[in-house]
Design an enzyme around this catalytic site. Structure first.
Site, PDB file in Angstrom:
ATOM      1  N   ARG A 131       0.801  -1.236   0.000  1.00 39.92           N
ATOM      2  CA  ARG A 131       0.000   0.000   0.000  1.00 39.92           C
ATOM      3  C   ARG A 131       0.829   1.279   0.000  1.00 39.92           C
ATOM      4  O   ARG A 131       0.382   2.310  -0.465  1.00 39.92           O
ATOM      5  CB  ARG A 131      -0.894   0.012   1.233  1.00 39.92           C
ATOM      6  CG  ARG A 131      -2.037  -0.954   1.097  1.00 39.92           C
ATOM      7  CD  ARG A 131      -2.784  -1.098   2.379  1.00 39.92           C
ATOM      8  NE  ARG A 131      -1.958  -1.747   3.391  1.00 39.92           N
ATOM      9  CZ  ARG A 131      -2.445  -2.442   4.406  1.00 39.92           C
ATOM     10  NH1 ARG A 131      -3.738  -2.566   4.552  1.00 39.92           N
ATOM     11  NH2 ARG A 131      -1.638  -3.010   5.289  1.00 39.92           N
ATOM     12  N   GLU A 160      12.898 -19.510  23.942  1.00 38.19           N
ATOM     13  CA  GLU A 160      13.349 -18.238  23.358  1.00 38.19           C
ATOM     14  C   GLU A 160      13.664 -17.265  24.472  1.00 38.19           C
ATOM     15  O   GLU A 160      12.921 -17.191  25.456  1.00 38.19           O
ATOM     16  CB  GLU A 160      12.254 -17.640  22.487  1.00 38.19           C
ATOM     17  CG  GLU A 160      11.926 -18.477  21.285  1.00 38.19           C
ATOM     18  CD  GLU A 160      10.992 -17.719  20.357  1.00 38.19           C
ATOM     19  OE1 GLU A 160      11.478 -17.182  19.360  1.00 38.19           O
ATOM     20  OE2 GLU A 160       9.802 -17.657  20.660  1.00 38.19           O
ATOM     21  N   HIS A 201       8.526 -22.278   8.506  1.00 36.19           N
ATOM     22  CA  HIS A 201       9.958 -22.123   8.246  1.00 36.19           C
ATOM     23  C   HIS A 201      10.802 -23.149   8.999  1.00 36.19           C
ATOM     24  O   HIS A 201      11.937 -23.412   8.623  1.00 36.19           O
ATOM     25  CB  HIS A 201      10.429 -20.684   8.499  1.00 36.19           C
ATOM     26  CG  HIS A 201      10.638 -20.332   9.937  1.00 36.19           C
ATOM     27  ND1 HIS A 201       9.629 -19.981  10.777  1.00 36.19           N
ATOM     28  CD2 HIS A 201      11.774 -20.277  10.688  1.00 36.19           C
ATOM     29  CE1 HIS A 201      10.129 -19.720  11.984  1.00 36.19           C
ATOM     30  NE2 HIS A 201      11.433 -19.888  11.953  1.00 36.19           N
ATOM     31  N   HIS A 228       5.270 -25.181  14.351  1.00 35.60           N
ATOM     32  CA  HIS A 228       6.667 -25.616  14.448  1.00 35.60           C
ATOM     33  C   HIS A 228       6.851 -26.866  15.323  1.00 35.60           C
ATOM     34  O   HIS A 228       7.532 -27.810  14.944  1.00 35.60           O
ATOM     35  CB  HIS A 228       7.546 -24.500  15.025  1.00 35.60           C
ATOM     36  CG  HIS A 228       7.393 -23.179  14.326  1.00 35.60           C
ATOM     37  ND1 HIS A 228       7.175 -23.070  12.971  1.00 35.60           N
ATOM     38  CD2 HIS A 228       7.445 -21.910  14.798  1.00 35.60           C
ATOM     39  CE1 HIS A 228       7.089 -21.779  12.650  1.00 35.60           C
ATOM     40  NE2 HIS A 228       7.247 -21.063  13.739  1.00 35.60           N
ATOM     41  N   LYS A 263       8.540 -17.663  25.846  1.00 34.64           N
ATOM     42  CA  LYS A 263       9.310 -16.443  25.585  1.00 34.64           C
ATOM     43  C   LYS A 263       9.925 -15.998  26.902  1.00 34.64           C
ATOM     44  O   LYS A 263       9.437 -16.339  27.976  1.00 34.64           O
ATOM     45  CB  LYS A 263       8.389 -15.343  25.061  1.00 34.64           C
ATOM     46  CG  LYS A 263       7.709 -15.722  23.740  1.00 34.64           C
ATOM     47  CD  LYS A 263       8.067 -14.769  22.630  1.00 34.64           C
ATOM     48  CE  LYS A 263       7.396 -15.099  21.331  1.00 34.64           C
ATOM     49  NZ  LYS A 263       8.328 -15.283  20.220  1.00 34.64           N
TER      50      LYS A 263
HETATM   51  C1  BG6 Z   1       7.925 -17.551  14.458  1.00 35.39           C
HETATM   52  C2  BG6 Z   1       7.161 -17.019  15.632  1.00 35.39           C
HETATM   53  O1  BG6 Z   1       7.120 -18.368  13.662  1.00 35.39           O
HETATM   54  O2  BG6 Z   1       9.027 -18.308  14.936  1.00 35.39           O
HETATM   55  C3  BG6 Z   1       8.049 -16.187  16.539  1.00 35.39           C
HETATM   56  O3  BG6 Z   1       6.081 -16.227  15.174  1.00 35.39           O
HETATM   57  C4  BG6 Z   1       9.260 -16.977  16.942  1.00 35.39           C
HETATM   58  O4  BG6 Z   1       7.341 -15.761  17.693  1.00 35.39           O
HETATM   59  C5  BG6 Z   1       9.943 -17.570  15.719  1.00 35.39           C
HETATM   60  O5  BG6 Z   1      10.151 -16.099  17.625  1.00 35.39           O
HETATM   61  C6  BG6 Z   1      11.055 -18.507  16.112  1.00 35.39           C
HETATM   62  O6  BG6 Z   1      11.759 -18.879  14.963  1.00 35.39           O
HETATM   63  P1  BG6 Z   1      13.297 -19.271  15.034  1.00 35.39           P
HETATM   64  O7  BG6 Z   1      13.637 -19.679  13.648  1.00 35.39           O
HETATM   65  O8  BG6 Z   1      14.030 -18.060  15.515  1.00 35.39           O
HETATM   66  O9  BG6 Z   1      13.375 -20.394  16.029  1.00 35.39           O
END
Ligand code: BG6
Length: 518
Positions: free
Chosen positions: A66, A241, A203, A265, A367
């Site tokens: 946008r 994390e 991912h 994940h 977290k």
């Molecule tokens: C993301 C989450 O999909 O994965 C994040 O939304 C998280 O909250 C992240 O921090 C962690 O990914 P990685 O690759 O750093 O372990």
């Protein structure tokens, strides 16, 4: 579909599972191209692919967003992102020049049909000028509420099909907010795209160490025979994390740890550890995904009181992380003062099948924990210890633990007992360690590099299939429902910088086990 050739790479860990050649030129249209993901992950990944693999001449990006940018301003911003976040630095001026010449910006609202007509015209022009032959990937990287209208608008101008080349769509997480919204999104995408055109991205599946789970299990004769309920006592999967919200309170408040990490994940990690050997791991054979879905269907559903007994959810309170004083979750900007969003989850899960009956899988994620670490630890049953019963050693023998370290310090370690040198019988645990970094010289590609490349090749093995995402949500939905009706006191608090709430320790102690301290 044109023929793809696959050549053996000298070392499969260096180039991913396969090193492929003859990538066809294509255009990647990124919706939401001024967002964080594009700048931190997508553009650096594409640039690294251009640098290393090379992307085919003519490869182009159309940023659809946008903000009132031009090609020039978008290119400047892309360069800044690549300078900041690229794995390979400094930027190579020649590669950048050629990469930048393929970056284009199209300003439009996602709901404006006119924008899609312009997009169609631009894509046709690029096909002529850059030889992209009608091959397109649409990447949805907007807030999920915008997915349906983008998909519908693409369909309305016929961009979902192309007589000349191929068309694919990559959909970012979160894929749905719960089971019904995930099903609804699947229905909406399916009205416009065929399942084989749809790439639901997670991912974690692009991480080298995650792909190595199957290689480790299936390319080595010594582990698979003990990979079952007869030898395994329990499995712990940890995704810790130290980061907090990173300015994403708006998203996280709606999501929480279960939707953000476990639904996608962590269930991916679990299925790769628990699945049966597939009949093939070829591109698009679907065998890997078939086996993963079977594991999801075998997950023992939790309901009502079982949810309370088998899960712990918590929010971080104030504390110290990495030497910095941090506020509690409820004090964060953008978080409701009475928020019930969890930033930590621990749970016990059973895979009710022949291989895993009775073996608990303990999952935890949070977290503001003391450090960033993702690992899978397989703890084996102990042998009879009567031979050591007359010595101190009996109490010193610890179970064997095989740990797959996904990140950081990527590697694998096996813990076993060894005799301490000396005249008396003392036993101590020692580790046999493998580190990727020391065994393989080359840096690992980023997850997004691998996944974007796979999507360009038309290989959807490492993407989540429709039935898979619905099976994930089916399991998670029961937990969401159980939490919904549970009293507020079931949301615990833990100090930032600690390993989670005391209740999570007590939860696993009840089973006579304890959490690992990675
Ligand atoms: C993301 C989450 O999909 O994965 C994040 O939304 C998280 O909250 C992240 O921090 C962690 O990914 P990685 O690759 O750093 O372990």
């Amino acid at each position: 579909m044109p023929q793809r050739s696959v050549v053996e790479a000298p070392n499969p860990f260096r180039e991913g599972l396969r090193f492929k050649e003859s990538l066809e030129p294509c255009v990647m249209v990124i919706f939401g191209a001024t967002g964080d993901l594009t700048h931190r992950k997508l553009l650096p990944a594409l640039y690294n692919l251009a640098l290393e693999h090379p992307l085919p001449a003519g490869f182009s990006v159309v940023a659809f967003a946008r903000r009132p940018y031009t090609d020039e301003t978008f290119r400047e911003q892309a360069l800044e992102s690549i300078n900041n976040y690229s794995r390979q630095k400094p930027v190579n001026p020649q590669v950048w020049e050629s990469f930048a010449s393929g970056l284009h910006y199209l300003q439009s609202n996602f709901h404006d049909p006119e924008g899609y007509v312009k997009l169609n015209n631009l894509l046709n022009k690029l096909d002529q000028e850059r030889g992209t032959s009608g091959n397109r990937i649409f990447y949805l990287s907007t807030p999920p509420s915008q997915y349906p209208e983008i998909i519908q608008n693409l369909g309305a101008v016929g961009l979902n099909r192309n007589r000349k080349g191929w068309t694919r769509i990559i959909i970012e997480k979160p894929f749905g907010h719960d089971l019904s919204t995930a099903r609804e999104l699947n229905r909406q995408v399916a009205k416009v795209f065929r399942e084989e055109q749809i790439y639901r991205i997670d991912h974690y599946l692009g991480k080298e160490t995650v792909q190595n789970i199957l290689v480790f299990r299936l390319a080595n004769g010594i582990f698979e025979p003990v990979w079952n309920r007869r030898y395994v006592d329990h499995i712990q999967i940890t995704v810790a994390e130290n980061l907090g919200l990173e300015g994403r309170a708006g998203y996280y408040e709606e999501s929480g740890a279960i939707r953000d990490m476990i639904q996608n994940h962590m269930l991916q990690l679990l299925t790769l550890v628990a699945m049966e050997p597939p009949i093939a791991i070829d591109a698009n054979s679907d065998s890997v995904r078939d086996e993963k879905v079977k594991v999801l269907h075998a997950l023992q559903p939790l309901s009502g009181q079982e949810v309370i007994n088998n899960t712990i959810r918590a929010q971080y309170g104030p504390g110290w992380v990495g030497g910095q004083q941090v506020p509690g979750y409820l004090q964060e900007n953008g978080v409701a003062p009475d928020s019930s969003t969890e930033t930590y989850v621990a749970m016990k899960v059973f895979v009710d099948n022949w291989r895993w009956a009775g073996v608990p899988f303990y999952l935890r994620t949070g977290k503001h924990l003391p450090k960033r670490v993702t690992e899978i630890a397989i703890q084996f049953k102990q042998p009879p210890l009567m031979l050591f019963k007359d010595s101190d050693a009996q109490g010193q023998v610890e179970p064997n633990v095989l740990t797959l370290r996904i990140q950081p310090d990527e590697g694998i370690s096996l813990k076993f007992g060894a005799k301490v040198p000396g005249t008396d019988m003392q036993i101590r645990s020692v580790n046999m360690d493998f580190f990727y970094g020391s065994s393989f010289v080359r840096e690992q590609p980023e997850a997004y590099e691998r996944l974007l490349l796979d999507a360009m090749h038309g290989d959807s093995t490492l993407f989540t299939r429709r039935d898979e995402v619905e099976a994930q949500w089916t399991f998670i939905q029961n937990i969401l429902d159980g939490w919904q009706s549970a009293p507020r006191e079931t949301i615990r608090t833990y100090e930032s910088g600690s390993w989670g709430p005391q209740a999570a320790d007590e939860f696993i102690w009840r089973d006579g086990r304890r959490w690992r301290r990675p």
